[in-house]
Enzyme design. Structure first.
Site, PDB file in Angstrom:
ATOM      1  N   GLU A 174      37.765  36.699  41.846  1.00  0.00           N
ATOM      2  CA  GLU A 174      36.356  37.020  41.598  1.00  0.00           C
ATOM      3  C   GLU A 174      36.112  37.084  40.090  1.00  0.00           C
ATOM      4  OE1 GLU A 174      34.275  36.973  43.885  1.00  0.00           O
ATOM      5  OE2 GLU A 174      35.356  37.414  45.743  1.00  0.00           O
TER       6      GLU A 174
ATOM      7  N   ASP B 150      43.980  34.121  47.450  1.00  0.00           N
ATOM      8  CA  ASP B 150      43.485  35.144  46.529  1.00  0.00           C
ATOM      9  C   ASP B 150      43.542  36.521  47.191  1.00  0.00           C
ATOM     10  OD1 ASP B 150      41.520  34.276  48.290  1.00  0.00           O
ATOM     11  OD2 ASP B 150      40.149  33.630  46.732  1.00  0.00           O
TER      12      ASP B 150
END
Length: 427
Positions: A178, A110
């Site tokens: 997120e 990520d």
């Protein structure tokens, strides 16, 4: 070569730490990843090739994306490149197909930061050593800068050994982890189809000495992220308060009752209101209030239990104060379980790894992970998936202004990924 890659990863992490970007605005991050990978032997994909547009969750407002695009151009990203990411289609996928019979191995790293103001206090290493965030109100406060650097180090290794390798490798540099907003759009684009082995993982999480690795994680909590808008009626708070319908009071009532939601006997459940704002002045009955809320559960079913309870509380609070409430879905993650076969894979792969001092069968994540969509998809198609943890002693917790990772954990992660790749090649 491994030591060189480990040093490269640490240096690269410090570079990416200086320009954090929140989900779907990672223009600079995407460009820097792409620029580096261009010198290697990968097929590269960006923009709408990476993401299924309609399957993205919680995409920022157009003006926020435009501001990040403008900032990227000022940084030096060519405008033509930013156009390929238009609308927030950030992230990179790199594919190396050896065209030799072998496993399809996919890895997810990520790339997004958080809307947090980074600490500028002595003792915070990024501040002391000069690699503090240069972006106002944005910070790599969860270690994703380290994840990017690990992924790029692994890519360098694959490129250097491409003639010896077999099978296919897909490296996913995923935006918007997120808030659980980006992974599903990648899955829906087909990038995780026909994957034999899937790996992802996280630095930190468990505050333990570096040099350890958890082959699998548990308590990957399902979660739903949503915003609630309460609409009332403004009025003069002194002259005619009876004419008003107080949206802020309704939101406050909901907040208190949400936190009183009974937890479920069958497993871990969570609920949190992370932000509440509303009203326009002390002498005005508030006609609007907005809450940012999340629920979590150890399973998808337990999360659904919490979400349904939350909706009932919100609707009741609105009715009590005679206002309207609307709920906007912002993101979601599934409850996931790693395949236990990975415990033996990691142990066998890393048995001669001098960087690894201890291998845990499993450590708890106790949080939600966007990779759950990828894990679920790979497993449903017959592949094996895991989510590893690379612990580090933490000066402050994740999502904190003083968060920092012990960079020795990056060293460990780089060598572990490489050892696993080599083991799976010969399995």
């Amino acid at each position: 070569m491994i030591k060189e890659l480990q040093k490269f990863a640490v240096d690269t992490r410090r570079k990416f730490h200086t320009f954090p970007e929140v989900g779907f605005t990672e223009f600079i991050t995407t460009f820097e990843i792409y620029q580096f990978l261009q010198s290697l032997s990968f097929e590269l994909y960006i923009g709408k090739e990476v993401l299924e547009s309609k399957e993205r969750y919680g995409v920022p407002k157009a003006e926020e994306i435009a501001a990040s695009k403008k900032r990227a151009i000022a940084y030096g990203v060519p405008e033509a490149f930013t156009e390929k990411l238009d609308g927030g289609h950030t992230g990179v996928i790199a594919v190396l197909d050896t065209e030799k019979k072998g496993p399809h191995i996919a890895m997810r790293y990520d790339i997004d930061g958080l809307p947090i103001i980074e600490s500028e206090e002595s003792g915070h290493i990024p501040f002391d050593e000069g690699f503090l965030s240069q972006h106002s109100k944005e910070m790599h406060a969860c270690g994703h800068d380290g994840h990017i650097s690990i992924g790029l180090a692994v890519a360098k290794y694959l490129d250097a050994h491409k003639d010896e390798l077999t099978g296919k490798f897909t490296i996913i540099f995923q935006p918007a982890e997120e808030g659980l907003r980006g992974a599903n759009s990648i899955v829906q684009k087909g990038w995780l189809d026909n994957v034999d082995y899937f790996m992802s993982g996280h630095l930190g999480i468990n505050s333990l000495q570096t040099g350890s690795v958890a082959a699998t994680a548990d308590q990957l909590l399902a979660s739903t992220k949503f915003d609630v808008t309460f609409k009332g009626k403004s009025a003069h708070a002194g002259v005619e308060p009876n004419e008003g319908k107080n949206a802020l009071t309704a939101a406050a009532t909901a907040l208190l009752q949400l936190n009183a939601t009974p937890r479920h006997r069958d497993g871990t459940t969570r609920i949190n209101v992370g932000r509440l704002s509303g009203g326009s002045g002390r002498n005005v009955i508030a006609d609007e209030a907005v809450m940012m809320v999340e629920t979590r559960g150890e399973t998808t079913e337990l999360n659904q239990y919490m979400y349904e309870k939350a909706v009932r509380v919100i609707e009741a609070a609105a009715m009590m104060h005679d206002v309207k409430a609307s709920i906007q879905f912002m993101g979601q993650g599934l409850g996931s379980k790693c395949d236990k076969e990975w415990i033996q894979i990691v142990k066998e792969a890393c048995k001669n790894n001098s960087d690894v001092k201890e291998i845990f069968d499993v450590l708890p994540l106790k949080a939600s992970e966007d990779a759950s969509y990828m894990i679920d998809h790979v497993q449903k198609n017959g592949g094996l998936a895991t989510y590893m943890i690379f612990p580090s002693l933490l000066p402050a917790g994740h999502h904190h202004p003083k968060f920092d990772i012990n960079e020795d954990a990056i060293w460990t992660a780089v060598s572990v990924y490489i050892d696993i790749i080599n083991y799976l090649q010969n399995k």
